[in-house]
Design a protein around this motif. Structure first.
Motif, PDB file in Angstrom:
ATOM      1  N   SER A  68       0.843  -1.186   0.000  1.00  0.00           N
ATOM      2  CA  SER A  68       0.000   0.000   0.000  1.00  0.00           C
ATOM      3  C   SER A  68       0.884   1.244   0.000  1.00  0.00           C
ATOM      4  O   SER A  68       1.719   1.412   0.893  1.00  0.00           O
ATOM      5  CB  SER A  68      -0.919  -0.003   1.214  1.00  0.00           C
ATOM      6  OG  SER A  68      -1.700   1.182   1.244  1.00  0.00           O
ATOM      7  N   ILE A  69       0.682   2.100  -0.991  1.00  0.00           N
ATOM      8  CA  ILE A  69       1.453   3.341  -1.082  1.00  0.00           C
ATOM      9  C   ILE A  69       0.601   4.491  -0.573  1.00  0.00           C
ATOM     10  O   ILE A  69      -0.616   4.526  -0.772  1.00  0.00           O
ATOM     11  CB  ILE A  69       1.917   3.604  -2.537  1.00  0.00           C
ATOM     12  CG1 ILE A  69       2.889   4.786  -2.594  1.00  0.00           C
ATOM     13  CG2 ILE A  69       0.731   3.800  -3.476  1.00  0.00           C
ATOM     14  CD1 ILE A  69       3.556   4.960  -3.970  1.00  0.00           C
ATOM     15  N   SER A  70       1.241   5.424   0.115  1.00  0.00           N
ATOM     16  CA  SER A  70       0.543   6.608   0.612  1.00  0.00           C
ATOM     17  C   SER A  70       1.523   7.780   0.648  1.00  0.00           C
ATOM     18  O   SER A  70       2.735   7.588   0.490  1.00  0.00           O
ATOM     19  CB  SER A  70      -0.055   6.352   1.997  1.00  0.00           C
ATOM     20  OG  SER A  70       0.966   6.041   2.928  1.00  0.00           O
ATOM     21  N   ARG A  71       0.972   8.954   0.867  1.00  0.00           N
ATOM     22  CA  ARG A  71       1.820  10.139   0.894  1.00  0.00           C
ATOM     23  C   ARG A  71       1.321  11.119   1.939  1.00  0.00           C
ATOM     24  O   ARG A  71       0.132  11.174   2.232  1.00  0.00           O
ATOM     25  CB  ARG A  71       1.857  10.808  -0.487  1.00  0.00           C
ATOM     26  CG  ARG A  71       0.525  11.322  -0.968  1.00  0.00           C
ATOM     27  CD  ARG A  71       0.575  11.677  -2.456  1.00  0.00           C
ATOM     28  NE  ARG A  71       1.426  12.830  -2.717  1.00  0.00           N
ATOM     29  CZ  ARG A  71       1.945  13.110  -3.902  1.00  0.00           C
ATOM     30  NH1 ARG A  71       1.725  12.305  -4.926  1.00  0.00           N
ATOM     31  NH2 ARG A  71       2.696  14.196  -4.079  1.00  0.00           N
ATOM     32  N   ASP A  72       2.246  11.902   2.475  1.00  0.00           N
ATOM     33  CA  ASP A  72       1.937  12.973   3.414  1.00  0.00           C
ATOM     34  C   ASP A  72       2.531  14.243   2.821  1.00  0.00           C
ATOM     35  O   ASP A  72       3.743  14.457   2.882  1.00  0.00           O
ATOM     36  CB  ASP A  72       2.533  12.663   4.788  1.00  0.00           C
ATOM     37  CG  ASP A  72       2.141  13.682   5.842  1.00  0.00           C
ATOM     38  OD1 ASP A  72       1.963  14.875   5.504  1.00  0.00           O
ATOM     39  OD2 ASP A  72       2.022  13.302   7.012  1.00  0.00           O
ATOM     40  N   THR A  73       1.680  15.071   2.248  1.00  0.00           N
ATOM     41  CA  THR A  73       2.166  16.255   1.547  1.00  0.00           C
ATOM     42  C   THR A  73       2.830  17.237   2.502  1.00  0.00           C
ATOM     43  O   THR A  73       3.844  17.853   2.164  1.00  0.00           O
ATOM     44  CB  THR A  73       1.020  16.932   0.786  1.00  0.00           C
ATOM     45  OG1 THR A  73       0.503  15.998  -0.180  1.00  0.00           O
ATOM     46  CG2 THR A  73       1.497  18.177   0.056  1.00  0.00           C
ATOM     47  N   ALA A  74       2.295  17.381   3.695  1.00  0.00           N
ATOM     48  CA  ALA A  74       2.874  18.321   4.662  1.00  0.00           C
ATOM     49  C   ALA A  74       4.298  17.920   5.033  1.00  0.00           C
ATOM     50  O   ALA A  74       5.158  18.773   5.241  1.00  0.00           O
ATOM     51  CB  ALA A  74       2.005  18.386   5.906  1.00  0.00           C
ATOM     52  N   LYS A  75       4.552  16.612   5.090  1.00  0.00           N
ATOM     53  CA  LYS A  75       5.880  16.116   5.452  1.00  0.00           C
ATOM     54  C   LYS A  75       6.738  15.832   4.227  1.00  0.00           C
ATOM     55  O   LYS A  75       7.898  15.446   4.365  1.00  0.00           O
ATOM     56  CB  LYS A  75       5.757  14.840   6.288  1.00  0.00           C
ATOM     57  CG  LYS A  75       5.111  15.045   7.637  1.00  0.00           C
ATOM     58  CD  LYS A  75       5.065  13.741   8.431  1.00  0.00           C
ATOM     59  CE  LYS A  75       4.445  13.959   9.800  1.00  0.00           C
ATOM     60  NZ  LYS A  75       4.376  12.690  10.580  1.00  0.00           N
ATOM     61  N   LYS A  76       6.155  15.991   3.034  1.00  0.00           N
ATOM     62  CA  LYS A  76       6.870  15.680   1.791  1.00  0.00           C
ATOM     63  C   LYS A  76       7.464  14.278   1.856  1.00  0.00           C
ATOM     64  O   LYS A  76       8.638  14.046   1.527  1.00  0.00           O
ATOM     65  CB  LYS A  76       7.948  16.730   1.507  1.00  0.00           C
ATOM     66  CG  LYS A  76       7.395  18.123   1.275  1.00  0.00           C
ATOM     67  CD  LYS A  76       8.492  19.103   0.901  1.00  0.00           C
ATOM     68  CE  LYS A  76       7.924  20.486   0.665  1.00  0.00           C
ATOM     69  NZ  LYS A  76       8.997  21.467   0.299  1.00  0.00           N
ATOM     70  N   THR A  77       6.639  13.350   2.271  1.00  0.00           N
ATOM     71  CA  THR A  77       7.090  11.976   2.458  1.00  0.00           C
ATOM     72  C   THR A  77       6.112  11.018   1.791  1.00  0.00           C
ATOM     73  O   THR A  77       4.900  11.220   1.857  1.00  0.00           O
ATOM     74  CB  THR A  77       7.211  11.651   3.957  1.00  0.00           C
ATOM     75  OG1 THR A  77       8.158  12.532   4.555  1.00  0.00           O
ATOM     76  CG2 THR A  77       7.676  10.214   4.179  1.00  0.00           C
ATOM     77  N   VAL A  78       6.654   9.983   1.177  1.00  0.00           N
ATOM     78  CA  VAL A  78       5.841   8.936   0.586  1.00  0.00           C
ATOM     79  C   VAL A  78       6.208   7.623   1.289  1.00  0.00           C
ATOM     80  O   VAL A  78       7.368   7.392   1.638  1.00  0.00           O
ATOM     81  CB  VAL A  78       6.044   8.855  -0.944  1.00  0.00           C
ATOM     82  CG1 VAL A  78       7.485   8.571  -1.310  1.00  0.00           C
ATOM     83  CG2 VAL A  78       5.122   7.851  -1.573  1.00  0.00           C
TER      84      VAL A  78
END
Length: 115
Positions: A68-78
């Protein structure tokens, strides 16, 4: 300067789980499609999963239903959550944009799955 730093790899038994992280800088993360790739010894690098800025995900057939792939834009992390790991998942794992930018590859993180 683009910098992609992968972490979270390791040695795990078949059936186990790992969660990979990739911290990005130097890119406009919020508008980029981000992806995880992997490369096993003697094989070409392959696309594992990608996620759009809006969160739409796509997976290769070999990992569908297990990763499962996800992202956190605020942390600039995938992230890549990997469950039900198999020995054939053993590879170096890398994040990049999709399509990949050849000058942006990081060092990757090694995942080794023992049988």
């Amino acid at each position: 300067q683009v910098q992609l730093v992968e972490s979270g790899g390791g040695l795990v038994q078949a059936g186990g789980s790992l969660r990979l992280s990739c911290a990005a800088s130097g890119i406009l993360f919020s508008v980029e499609i981000m992806a995880w790739y992997r490369q096993a010894p003697g094989k070409e690098r392959e696309l594992v999963a990608r996620v759009t800025p809006s969160g739409i995900t796509t997976y290769s057939d070999s990992v569908k239903g297990r990763f499962s792939i996800s992202r956190d834009t605020a942390k600039k992390t995938v992230y890549l959550q990997m469950d039900s790991l198999k020995p054939e998942d053993t590879a170096g794992y890398y994040c990049n944009t999709f399509p990949s930018a050849e000058t942006s590859w990081g060092r990757g993180t090694q995942v080794t799955v023992s049988s």
